[in-house]
Design a protein around this motif. Structure first.
Motif, mmCIF file in Angstrom:
data_model
loop_
_atom_site.group_PDB
_atom_site.id
_atom_site.type_symbol
_atom_site.label_atom_id
_atom_site.label_comp_id
_atom_site.label_asym_id
_atom_site.label_seq_id
_atom_site.Cartn_x
_atom_site.Cartn_y
_atom_site.Cartn_z
ATOM 1 N N ASP A 14 21.309 12.844 28.697
ATOM 2 C CA ASP A 14 23.051 12.262 28.831
ATOM 3 C C ASP A 14 23.941 13.370 28.799
ATOM 4 O OD1 ASP A 14 22.618 13.080 26.243
ATOM 5 O OD2 ASP A 14 23.451 11.512 25.477
ATOM 6 N N ASN A 15 23.698 14.629 28.904
ATOM 7 C CA ASN A 15 24.648 15.619 28.905
ATOM 8 C C ASN A 15 24.971 16.363 30.214
ATOM 9 O OD1 ASN A 15 22.643 17.349 28.607
ATOM 10 N ND2 ASN A 15 23.382 18.404 26.927
ATOM 11 N N VAL A 16 24.480 15.963 31.303
ATOM 12 C CA VAL A 16 24.360 16.751 32.752
ATOM 13 C C VAL A 16 25.589 15.867 33.256
ATOM 14 C CG1 VAL A 16 23.397 17.405 34.783
ATOM 15 C CG2 VAL A 16 22.224 17.347 32.750
ATOM 16 N N ILE A 17 26.562 16.906 33.654
ATOM 17 C CA ILE A 17 27.530 16.173 34.353
ATOM 18 C C ILE A 17 27.720 16.363 35.892
ATOM 19 C CG2 ILE A 17 30.441 16.398 34.632
ATOM 20 C CD1 ILE A 17 28.864 15.082 31.718
ATOM 21 N N SER A 18 28.033 15.284 36.668
ATOM 22 C CA SER A 18 28.040 15.566 37.959
ATOM 23 C C SER A 18 29.052 16.477 38.394
ATOM 24 C CB SER A 18 28.431 13.997 38.878
ATOM 25 O OG SER A 18 28.595 14.317 40.302
ATOM 26 N N GLU A 19 28.945 17.341 39.458
ATOM 27 C CA GLU A 19 29.721 18.447 40.037
ATOM 28 C C GLU A 19 31.158 17.760 40.346
ATOM 29 O OE1 GLU A 19 25.502 20.068 40.341
ATOM 30 O OE2 GLU A 19 26.528 18.210 40.850
ATOM 31 N N GLU A 20 30.939 16.555 41.023
ATOM 32 C CA GLU A 20 32.198 15.811 41.538
ATOM 33 C C GLU A 20 33.178 15.422 40.635
ATOM 34 O OE1 GLU A 20 32.699 14.912 44.996
ATOM 35 O OE2 GLU A 20 31.243 16.221 45.299
ATOM 36 N N GLU A 21 32.653 15.204 39.445
ATOM 37 C CA GLU A 21 33.642 14.959 38.229
ATOM 38 C C GLU A 21 34.475 16.076 37.741
ATOM 39 O OE1 GLU A 21 31.946 12.510 35.189
ATOM 40 O OE2 GLU A 21 30.165 12.375 35.876
ATOM 41 N N ILE A 22 34.022 17.330 37.968
ATOM 42 C CA ILE A 22 34.833 18.500 37.713
ATOM 43 C C ILE A 22 36.340 18.860 38.277
ATOM 44 C CG2 ILE A 22 34.696 21.004 37.280
ATOM 45 C CD1 ILE A 22 31.530 20.467 37.189
ATOM 46 N N ASP A 23 37.318 18.961 37.691
ATOM 47 C CA ASP A 23 38.500 19.333 38.237
ATOM 48 C C ASP A 23 39.234 20.545 38.324
ATOM 49 O OD1 ASP A 23 39.323 18.936 35.754
ATOM 50 O OD2 ASP A 23 40.485 17.092 36.204
ATOM 51 N N LEU A 24 38.292 21.484 37.359
ATOM 52 C CA LEU A 24 38.863 22.945 37.206
ATOM 53 C C LEU A 24 37.370 23.515 36.998
ATOM 54 C CD1 LEU A 24 40.738 25.047 36.859
ATOM 55 C CD2 LEU A 24 40.981 24.521 34.442
ATOM 56 N N VAL A 25 37.174 24.619 37.551
ATOM 57 C CA VAL A 25 36.118 25.581 37.415
ATOM 58 C C VAL A 25 36.639 26.927 37.008
ATOM 59 C CG1 VAL A 25 34.141 26.717 38.287
ATOM 60 C CG2 VAL A 25 34.480 24.310 38.821
ATOM 61 N N LEU A 26 36.467 27.480 35.856
ATOM 62 C CA LEU A 26 36.708 29.053 35.540
ATOM 63 C C LEU A 26 35.353 29.849 35.722
ATOM 64 C CD1 LEU A 26 38.790 28.157 32.323
ATOM 65 C CD2 LEU A 26 39.584 28.598 34.623
ATOM 66 N N VAL A 27 35.398 30.763 36.663
ATOM 67 C CA VAL A 27 34.393 31.623 37.115
ATOM 68 C C VAL A 27 34.317 32.960 36.660
ATOM 69 C CG1 VAL A 27 33.658 29.997 39.085
ATOM 70 C CG2 VAL A 27 35.019 31.825 39.473
ATOM 71 N N PRO A 28 33.271 33.333 36.158
ATOM 72 C CA PRO A 28 33.311 34.961 36.019
ATOM 73 C C PRO A 28 32.793 35.809 37.387
ATOM 74 C CG PRO A 28 31.194 33.863 35.860
ATOM 75 C CD PRO A 28 31.712 32.876 36.120
ATOM 76 N N GLY A 29 32.902 37.022 37.249
ATOM 77 C CA GLY A 29 32.514 37.543 38.209
ATOM 78 C C GLY A 29 32.609 39.262 37.901
ATOM 79 N N VAL A 30 31.893 40.116 38.997
ATOM 80 C CA VAL A 30 32.074 41.479 38.712
ATOM 81 C C VAL A 30 33.305 41.969 39.266
ATOM 82 C CG1 VAL A 30 30.930 43.669 39.522
ATOM 83 C CG2 VAL A 30 29.713 41.761 38.488
ATOM 84 N N ALA A 31 33.919 41.479 40.414
ATOM 85 C CA ALA A 31 35.009 41.981 41.054
ATOM 86 C C ALA A 31 35.373 40.731 41.860
ATOM 87 C CB ALA A 31 34.658 42.856 42.152
ATOM 88 N N PHE A 32 36.850 40.969 42.451
ATOM 89 C CA PHE A 32 37.654 39.942 42.958
ATOM 90 C C PHE A 32 38.547 40.563 43.997
ATOM 91 C CE2 PHE A 32 37.038 38.816 38.774
ATOM 92 C CZ PHE A 32 36.020 37.540 38.684
ATOM 93 N N ASP A 33 38.809 39.759 45.097
ATOM 94 C CA ASP A 33 40.004 40.321 46.012
ATOM 95 C C ASP A 33 40.996 39.162 46.119
ATOM 96 O OD1 ASP A 33 39.192 38.690 48.059
ATOM 97 O OD2 ASP A 33 38.035 40.347 48.995
ATOM 98 N N HIS A 34 42.102 39.542 46.596
ATOM 99 C CA HIS A 34 43.342 38.713 46.777
ATOM 100 C C HIS A 34 42.836 37.546 48.019
ATOM 101 C CE1 HIS A 34 45.561 39.816 43.661
ATOM 102 N NE2 HIS A 34 45.274 41.226 43.980
#
Length: 183
Positions: free
Chosen positions: A110-130
């Motif tokens: 009962d604790n798995v949430i559908s991806e469609e319900e999510i309205d904000l994702v904070l993602v990690p990463g090694v690098a990013f560009d603009h």
């Protein structure tokens, strides 16, 4: 060594060389930028990575979100083929050390949430560009996960300014981010 592998190695080393005091100041700045942002204030269902090692600290963001009554989901890696799931936590103690000491929730019916319900994702990463480019750790877990979320969902990368580069090599399966929050 391909360009992504070289970048990963170089930028992880650079991130790891940030002093503890400097890292604390950077984390404080990022924390305040996140919790004071409109996208955060308007969000109800947040998917946020649980920071590990020298990544930007998300522990305070998670605790703040729980205290504010937001629905908080964190990643639970199933395996390479099945990828990861969004698992809801209701308190910090729902997390325990798993592979490599990374904090993860227990997977229940009962604790798995559908991806469609999510309205904000904070993602990690090694690098990013603009340009929306994100270089992860090489497993492809986030790219596969992000393909399943709603097109209305805001994808926000968080990282230190040292992790920003002019341009990242992008493959066709790489999912772009909407914005980056740094110190």
């Amino acid at each position: 060594m391909d360009s992504k592998s070289y970048l990963r190695k170089t930028l992880i080393k650079l991130r790891d060389e940030i002093s503890k005091e400097h890292r604390q100041n950077k984390n404080e700045s990022i924390y305040h930028k996140i919790i004071n942002s409109d996208f955060y204030k308007k969000s109800h269902n947040i998917f946020v990575f649980v920071s590990y090692g020298n990544e930007v600290d998300t522990h305070r963001i998670i605790k703040h979100s729980l205290e504010r009554g937001k629905r908080v989901c964190v990643p639970k890696v199933i395996n390479k083929n099945q990828g990861m799931k969004a698992v809801e936590i209701t308190c910090w103690s729902d997390l325990s050390k798993s592979y490599r000491g990374i904090l993860e929730p227990e997977l229940k019916e009962d604790n798995v949430i559908s991806e469609e319900e999510i309205d904000l994702v904070l993602v990690p990463g090694v690098a990013f560009d603009h340009k929306g480019g994100r270089l992860g750790y090489g497993g492809g877990f986030y790219d596969r996960f992000l393909l399943k979320i709603s097109k209305k969902c805001k994808i926000v990368a968080i990282g230190y300014k040292e992790q920003i580069v002019n341009e990242l090599p992008m493959d066709e399966h790489d999912v772009k981010i909407n914005c980056i929050i740094t110190d």
